[in-house]
Design a protein around this motif. Structure first.
Motif, PDB file in Angstrom:
ATOM      1  N   ALA A   3       7.716  -5.149  -8.872  1.00  0.00           N
ATOM      2  CA  ALA A   3       6.273  -5.140  -9.123  1.00  0.00           C
ATOM      3  C   ALA A   3       5.924  -4.382 -10.396  1.00  0.00           C
ATOM      4  N   ARG A   4       6.548  -3.237 -10.590  1.00  0.00           N
ATOM      5  CA  ARG A   4       6.234  -2.420 -11.779  1.00  0.00           C
ATOM      6  C   ARG A   4       6.688  -3.130 -13.055  1.00  0.00           C
ATOM      7  N   MET A   5       7.860  -3.773 -12.992  1.00  0.00           N
ATOM      8  CA  MET A   5       8.351  -4.503 -14.160  1.00  0.00           C
ATOM      9  C   MET A   5       7.407  -5.657 -14.499  1.00  0.00           C
ATOM     10  N   LEU A   6       6.976  -6.373 -13.464  1.00  0.00           N
ATOM     11  CA  LEU A   6       6.059  -7.485 -13.673  1.00  0.00           C
ATOM     12  C   LEU A   6       4.747  -7.000 -14.279  1.00  0.00           C
ATOM     13  N   GLN A   7       4.216  -5.903 -13.778  1.00  0.00           N
ATOM     14  CA  GLN A   7       2.960  -5.373 -14.301  1.00  0.00           C
ATOM     15  C   GLN A   7       3.096  -4.959 -15.760  1.00  0.00           C
ATOM     16  N   ASP A   8       4.175  -4.242 -16.080  1.00  0.00           N
ATOM     17  CA  ASP A   8       4.303  -3.652 -17.408  1.00  0.00           C
ATOM     18  C   ASP A   8       4.676  -4.672 -18.483  1.00  0.00           C
ATOM     19  N   GLU A  11       0.807  -1.230   0.000  1.00  0.00           N
ATOM     20  CA  GLU A  11       0.000   0.000   0.000  1.00  0.00           C
ATOM     21  C   GLU A  11       0.838   1.277   0.000  1.00  0.00           C
ATOM     22  N   GLN A  12       2.022   1.232   0.622  1.00  0.00           N
ATOM     23  CA  GLN A  12       2.808   2.457   0.788  1.00  0.00           C
ATOM     24  C   GLN A  12       3.957   2.586  -0.202  1.00  0.00           C
ATOM     25  N   ASP A  38       2.284   3.342  -9.174  1.00  0.00           N
ATOM     26  CA  ASP A  38       1.373   3.059 -10.291  1.00  0.00           C
ATOM     27  C   ASP A  38       1.266   1.573 -10.610  1.00  0.00           C
ATOM     28  N   VAL A  39       1.453   0.723  -9.612  1.00  0.00           N
ATOM     29  CA  VAL A  39       1.164  -0.699  -9.777  1.00  0.00           C
ATOM     30  C   VAL A  39      -0.260  -0.903  -9.271  1.00  0.00           C
ATOM     31  N   LEU A  40      -1.210  -0.960 -10.219  1.00  0.00           N
ATOM     32  CA  LEU A  40      -2.628  -0.969  -9.865  1.00  0.00           C
ATOM     33  C   LEU A  40      -3.348  -2.219 -10.354  1.00  0.00           C
ATOM     34  N   ASP A  41      -2.625  -3.106 -11.046  1.00  0.00           N
ATOM     35  CA  ASP A  41      -3.199  -4.362 -11.512  1.00  0.00           C
ATOM     36  C   ASP A  41      -3.513  -5.234 -10.299  1.00  0.00           C
ATOM     37  N   LEU A  42      -4.788  -5.542 -10.100  1.00  0.00           N
ATOM     38  CA  LEU A  42      -5.200  -6.265  -8.896  1.00  0.00           C
ATOM     39  C   LEU A  42      -4.597  -7.666  -8.834  1.00  0.00           C
ATOM     40  N   GLU A  43      -4.404  -8.291  -9.989  1.00  0.00           N
ATOM     41  CA  GLU A  43      -3.797  -9.624  -9.982  1.00  0.00           C
ATOM     42  C   GLU A  43      -2.351  -9.569  -9.511  1.00  0.00           C
ATOM     43  N   ILE A  44      -1.633  -8.536  -9.917  1.00  0.00           N
ATOM     44  CA  ILE A  44      -0.246  -8.361  -9.458  1.00  0.00           C
ATOM     45  C   ILE A  44      -0.216  -8.083  -7.967  1.00  0.00           C
ATOM     46  N   LEU A  45      -1.092  -7.222  -7.502  1.00  0.00           N
ATOM     47  CA  LEU A  45      -1.135  -6.895  -6.071  1.00  0.00           C
ATOM     48  C   LEU A  45      -1.496  -8.122  -5.241  1.00  0.00           C
TER      49      LEU A  45
END
Length: 228
Positions: free
Chosen positions: A78-83, A16-17, A23-30
């Motif tokens: 996380a950002r790399m995984l999302q993008d 969360e912090q 900007d990692v907002l993909d719920l599956e990634i989270l």
């Protein structure tokens, strides 16, 4: 006196912090980051740092310690995984297994992951971590990712878990059509994430969506930035 936060609270705070604000907002990634126990991939000496916004040194398990061998910070992973938008049927090549954590994340998104690690101690550490956590679709191989790959296997996704001065052109030839390569490119104090998509024979699309700094991968050629 405030009670000591639990691991789950620390994990929640990390997401969360640190990760959402990047900007990692993909719920599956989270959700994946909430499920995969990052602390299980951290060297014992640094376990208390598992959820901090920092790179975690891997010198405790490296056979021949080279400064800069680290786990990337949680938000960069996380950002790399999302993008990258990895899909369940895809194959992945990772350069720089490190502790195996990024490979574990990729494994839950992909069909198969091959992770190359130049340091034999780290390769063994990553393989043991993945095995202990029940990740069966990752092969960790002791190999130099900077060495050109033998002709044969190609991949849908290639991830460089560290920075390079320029995109390694040899790796681009190992991408399938529609495949994506992710790398942090440049020199300190400012580097940029590069996402290269192979759109056809000799055709490439390049995005550079965010800035960061990451430790250097070993043996990749230095100077000069890559230009298409």
């Amino acid at each position: 006196m405030n009670p000591t936060p639990t691991l789950e609270r620390l994990r929640f705070n990390m997401i969360e912090q640190q990760i959402r604000p990047w900007d990692v907002l993909d719920l599956e990634i989270l959700d994946l980051l909430a499920q995969i126990r990052r602390e299980d991939y951290v060297p014992e000496a640094h376990r208390a740092l598992a959820f901090f916004d920092m790179e975690i040194p891997l010198e405790g398990v490296s056979t021949a310690w080279e400064p800069g061998q680290c786990m990337l910070s949680p938000k960069v992973e996380a950002r790399m995984l999302q993008d990258l938008h990895v899909k369940k049927h895809e194959t992945v090549l990772e350069i720089g297994a490190g502790s195996g954590f990024m490979a574990a994340l990729l494994a839950h998104r992909a069909a198969q992951v091959l992770s190359l690690e130049i340091d034999p101690g780290l390769a063994a550490f990553a393989a043991a971590n993945l095995r202990r956590n029940g990740v069966t679709n990752v092969e960790v191989r002791h190999a130099d990712g900077a060495t050109p790959l033998a002709s044969g296997p190609t991949f849908d996704v290639i991830v460089l878990s560290g920075s390079v001065a320029r995109i390694p052109q040899g790796l681009l030839g190992s991408l399938n059509i529609g495949g994506r390569l992710a790398a942090v490119v440049g020199d300190e104090p400012m580097m940029r994430a590069h996402f290269v998509t192979r759109t056809g024979e000799g055709k490439w699309d390049v995005l550079q969506p965010w800035d960061t700094v990451a430790p250097r991968l070993l043996n990749f050629p230095a100077p000069s930035r890559f230009n298409f």
